[in-house]
Design a protein around this motif. Structure first.
Motif, PDB file in Angstrom:
ATOM      1  N   LEU A 137      52.282  -3.259  -8.581  1.00 17.02           N
ATOM      2  CA  LEU A 137      52.458  -2.793  -7.208  1.00 17.02           C
ATOM      3  C   LEU A 137      53.915  -2.399  -6.971  1.00 17.02           C
ATOM      4  CD1 LEU A 137      51.201  -2.512  -4.351  1.00 17.02           C
ATOM      5  CD2 LEU A 137      51.841  -4.884  -3.963  1.00 17.02           C
ATOM      6  N   PRO A 138      54.181  -1.165  -6.546  1.00 18.82           N
ATOM      7  CA  PRO A 138      55.552  -0.760  -6.263  1.00 18.82           C
ATOM      8  C   PRO A 138      56.187  -1.612  -5.162  1.00 18.82           C
ATOM      9  CG  PRO A 138      54.130   1.162  -6.387  1.00 18.82           C
ATOM     10  CD  PRO A 138      53.236  -0.053  -6.375  1.00 18.82           C
ATOM     11  N   ILE A 139      57.500  -1.781  -5.264  1.00 15.44           N
ATOM     12  CA  ILE A 139      58.244  -2.625  -4.337  1.00 15.44           C
ATOM     13  C   ILE A 139      59.296  -1.803  -3.612  1.00 15.44           C
ATOM     14  CG2 ILE A 139      59.888  -4.542  -4.196  1.00 15.44           C
ATOM     15  CD1 ILE A 139      58.467  -5.694  -6.673  1.00 15.44           C
ATOM     16  N   VAL A 140      59.355  -1.996  -2.289  1.00 16.08           N
ATOM     17  CA  VAL A 140      60.437  -1.449  -1.469  1.00 16.08           C
ATOM     18  C   VAL A 140      61.257  -2.653  -1.033  1.00 16.08           C
ATOM     19  CG1 VAL A 140      61.056  -0.181   0.615  1.00 16.08           C
ATOM     20  CG2 VAL A 140      58.939   0.393  -0.613  1.00 16.08           C
ATOM     21  N   THR A 141      62.561  -2.601  -1.253  1.00 15.42           N
ATOM     22  CA  THR A 141      63.378  -3.763  -0.898  1.00 15.42           C
ATOM     23  C   THR A 141      64.735  -3.369  -0.351  1.00 15.42           C
ATOM     24  OG1 THR A 141      64.066  -5.952  -1.649  1.00 15.42           O
ATOM     25  CG2 THR A 141      64.446  -4.122  -3.164  1.00 15.42           C
ATOM     26  N   ASP A 179      45.473 -17.208   8.607  1.00 17.59           N
ATOM     27  CA  ASP A 179      44.809 -18.288   7.893  1.00 17.59           C
ATOM     28  C   ASP A 179      45.686 -18.679   6.701  1.00 17.59           C
ATOM     29  OD1 ASP A 179      43.166 -19.912   6.310  1.00 17.59           O
ATOM     30  OD2 ASP A 179      41.351 -18.869   6.967  1.00 17.59           O
ATOM     31  N   HIS A 180      46.126 -19.918   6.676  1.00 12.05           N
ATOM     32  CA  HIS A 180      47.087 -20.371   5.665  1.00 12.05           C
ATOM     33  C   HIS A 180      46.516 -20.464   4.255  1.00 12.05           C
ATOM     34  CE1 HIS A 180      50.207 -20.963   8.594  1.00 12.05           C
ATOM     35  NE2 HIS A 180      49.377 -21.662   9.340  1.00 12.05           N
ATOM     36  N   LYS A 181      45.216 -20.270   4.089  1.00 13.58           N
ATOM     37  CA  LYS A 181      44.669 -20.295   2.737  1.00 13.58           C
ATOM     38  C   LYS A 181      44.985 -19.000   1.987  1.00 13.58           C
ATOM     39  CE  LYS A 181      39.924 -18.624   3.439  1.00 13.58           C
ATOM     40  NZ  LYS A 181      38.511 -18.999   3.387  1.00 13.58           N
ATOM     41  N   TYR A 182      45.384 -17.965   2.721  1.00 16.48           N
ATOM     42  CA  TYR A 182      45.718 -16.693   2.101  1.00 16.48           C
ATOM     43  C   TYR A 182      47.213 -16.617   1.807  1.00 16.48           C
ATOM     44  CZ  TYR A 182      41.076 -15.299   3.548  1.00 16.48           C
ATOM     45  OH  TYR A 182      39.719 -15.235   3.719  1.00 16.48           O
ATOM     46  N   ARG A 183      47.527 -15.951   0.716  1.00  9.34           N
ATOM     47  CA  ARG A 183      48.916 -15.747   0.287  1.00  9.34           C
ATOM     48  C   ARG A 183      49.175 -14.252   0.144  1.00  9.34           C
ATOM     49  NH1 ARG A 183      48.222 -17.817  -5.297  1.00  9.34           N
ATOM     50  NH2 ARG A 183      46.324 -16.652  -4.920  1.00  9.34           N
ATOM     51  N   PRO A 184      50.426 -13.841   0.177  1.00 11.05           N
ATOM     52  CA  PRO A 184      50.707 -12.409  -0.006  1.00 11.05           C
ATOM     53  C   PRO A 184      50.068 -11.834  -1.272  1.00 11.05           C
ATOM     54  CG  PRO A 184      52.652 -13.491   0.830  1.00 11.05           C
ATOM     55  CD  PRO A 184      51.650 -14.586   0.544  1.00 11.05           C
ATOM     56  N   VAL A 185      50.085 -12.573  -2.375  1.00 13.50           N
ATOM     57  CA  VAL A 185      49.516 -12.061  -3.628  1.00 13.50           C
ATOM     58  C   VAL A 185      48.027 -11.751  -3.492  1.00 13.50           C
ATOM     59  CG1 VAL A 185      48.970 -14.318  -4.684  1.00 13.50           C
ATOM     60  CG2 VAL A 185      49.527 -12.349  -6.148  1.00 13.50           C
ATOM     61  N   ASP A 186      47.345 -12.432  -2.603  1.00 15.82           N
ATOM     62  CA  ASP A 186      45.924 -12.163  -2.407  1.00 15.82           C
ATOM     63  C   ASP A 186      45.681 -10.748  -1.885  1.00 15.82           C
ATOM     64  OD1 ASP A 186      45.098 -14.748  -3.231  1.00 15.82           O
ATOM     65  OD2 ASP A 186      45.473 -15.532  -1.217  1.00 15.82           O
ATOM     66  N   PHE A 187      46.625 -10.230  -1.105  1.00 20.03           N
ATOM     67  CA  PHE A 187      46.473  -8.909  -0.488  1.00 20.03           C
ATOM     68  C   PHE A 187      47.079  -7.780  -1.328  1.00 20.03           C
ATOM     69  CE2 PHE A 187      45.679 -11.807   2.913  1.00 20.03           C
ATOM     70  CZ  PHE A 187      44.707 -11.180   3.663  1.00 20.03           C
ATOM     71  N   MET A 188      47.867  -8.115  -2.320  1.00 17.07           N
ATOM     72  CA  MET A 188      48.543  -7.077  -3.107  1.00 17.07           C
ATOM     73  C   MET A 188      47.598  -6.052  -3.725  1.00 17.07           C
ATOM     74  SD  MET A 188      51.762  -9.006  -4.855  1.00 17.07           S
ATOM     75  CE  MET A 188      53.033  -9.763  -3.831  1.00 17.07           C
ATOM     76  N   PRO A 189      46.428  -6.440  -4.241  1.00 13.16           N
ATOM     77  CA  PRO A 189      45.565  -5.428  -4.867  1.00 13.16           C
ATOM     78  C   PRO A 189      45.034  -4.361  -3.901  1.00 13.16           C
ATOM     79  CG  PRO A 189      44.968  -7.613  -5.651  1.00 13.16           C
ATOM     80  CD  PRO A 189      45.940  -7.801  -4.511  1.00 13.16           C
ATOM     81  N   VAL A 227      54.589  -3.082  -1.523  1.00 12.94           N
ATOM     82  CA  VAL A 227      55.033  -4.260  -0.796  1.00 12.94           C
ATOM     83  C   VAL A 227      56.467  -3.980  -0.356  1.00 12.94           C
ATOM     84  CG1 VAL A 227      55.779  -5.501  -2.898  1.00 12.94           C
ATOM     85  CG2 VAL A 227      55.306  -6.771  -0.826  1.00 12.94           C
ATOM     86  N   VAL A 228      56.744  -4.254   0.914  1.00  6.26           N
ATOM     87  CA  VAL A 228      58.093  -4.122   1.455  1.00  6.26           C
ATOM     88  C   VAL A 228      58.574  -5.550   1.674  1.00  6.26           C
ATOM     89  CG1 VAL A 228      59.513  -3.238   3.346  1.00  6.26           C
ATOM     90  CG2 VAL A 228      57.516  -1.931   2.573  1.00  6.26           C
ATOM     91  N   GLU A 260      54.995 -11.321  -8.817  1.00  7.82           N
ATOM     92  CA  GLU A 260      53.565 -11.081  -8.598  1.00  7.82           C
ATOM     93  C   GLU A 260      53.276  -9.597  -8.433  1.00  7.82           C
ATOM     94  OE1 GLU A 260      52.799 -15.477  -6.624  1.00  7.82           O
ATOM     95  OE2 GLU A 260      53.163 -13.763  -5.309  1.00  7.82           O
ATOM     96  N   ALA A 261      54.115  -8.884  -7.696  1.00  6.51           N
ATOM     97  CA  ALA A 261      53.924  -7.444  -7.518  1.00  6.51           C
ATOM     98  C   ALA A 261      54.057  -6.712  -8.859  1.00  6.51           C
ATOM     99  CB  ALA A 261      54.919  -6.888  -6.506  1.00  6.51           C
ATOM    100  N   THR A 262      55.000  -7.116  -9.672  1.00  4.39           N
ATOM    101  CA  THR A 262      55.200  -6.488 -10.978  1.00  4.39           C
ATOM    102  C   THR A 262      54.022  -6.776 -11.899  1.00  4.39           C
ATOM    103  OG1 THR A 262      57.599  -6.608 -10.701  1.00  4.39           O
ATOM    104  CG2 THR A 262      56.774  -6.305 -12.948  1.00  4.39           C
ATOM    105  N   ILE A 263      53.543  -8.010 -11.899  1.00  7.49           N
ATOM    106  CA  ILE A 263      52.379  -8.353 -12.715  1.00  7.49           C
ATOM    107  C   ILE A 263      51.189  -7.478 -12.331  1.00  7.49           C
ATOM    108  CG2 ILE A 263      50.650 -10.173 -13.119  1.00  7.49           C
ATOM    109  CD1 ILE A 263      53.010 -12.205 -12.973  1.00  7.49           C
TER     110      ILE A 263
END
Length: 187
Positions: A113-117, A81-91, A96-97, A107-110
């Motif tokens: 949320l730890p980041i794998v990159t 569903d295009h109304k959702y964005r990755p930031v919506d699921f971060m909490p 996040v990889v 957004e992850a830093t705000i």
């Protein structure tokens, strides 16, 4: 268009989650605990390259992705569903990889949320973004071979702590909005 003569350093900018964690978990069938829920977001990296076979190594984990061409796997939640964005699921995620990208990393830093990159040679800003992540967020920087040919054991490892103990400003949206309002009020 008026010329702006000043450059002002502001805090991080980005979107904010729009939906409650409970609603997202219920709607999308996300039952894994936060620490075993992983957001996979790669934008233009070429999602067909993701080694989805590795997800079988984590049967009690759930992985969230926005790629509709991803295979149907029991622990892969495809957001269609295009109304959702990755930031919506971060909490509701433990990590996040992602490829290096300003908005996702900001957004992850705000949100803490730890980041794998994976470092990217073909992206001019990647060096600066990776420096920011290592300085200001919990992180894991993995090699392309660890991601593409490895077993994803990095998910069992704890992220590294930020190099700089003083947090980065996270109020860039507000700072920019206030600057625009102040500018308009003087005109």
């Amino acid at each position: 268009m008026p010329a702006f003569n000043n450059i002002t350093d502001v805090g991080l900018t980005g979107g904010s989650p729009r939906y409650s964690s409970d609603d997202l978990r219920s709607l999308w069938g996300i039952t894994a605990p936060v620490e075993k829920t992983i957001l996979l977001t790669f934008g233009g990296l070429g999602l067909q390259q993701i080694p989805y076979d590795n997800l079988a190594r984590f049967p009690d984990w759930q992985f969230i992705i926005f790629d509709q061409s991803a295979p149907d796997l029991p622990n892969l939640v495809k957001i269609n569903d295009h109304k959702y964005r990755p930031v919506d699921f971060m909490p509701i995620c433990g990590r996040v990889v992602s490829k290096p990208g300003y908005s996702t990393f900001s957004e992850a830093t705000i949100l803490g949320l730890p980041i794998v990159t994976i470092p990217r040679e073909d992206f001019a800003e990647a060096t600066f973004i990776l420096e920011g992540i290592t300085n200001y967020n919990q992180h894991q920087i993995i090699t392309p071979s660890e991601f593409f040919q490895g077993t994803w054991d990095f998910l069992h490892e704890l992220p590294q702590i930020p190099k700089i103990s003083q947090p980065i400003a996270k109020d860039g949206n507000e700072a920019i909005a206030n600057a625009v309002l102040n500018y308009l009020q003087t005109k």
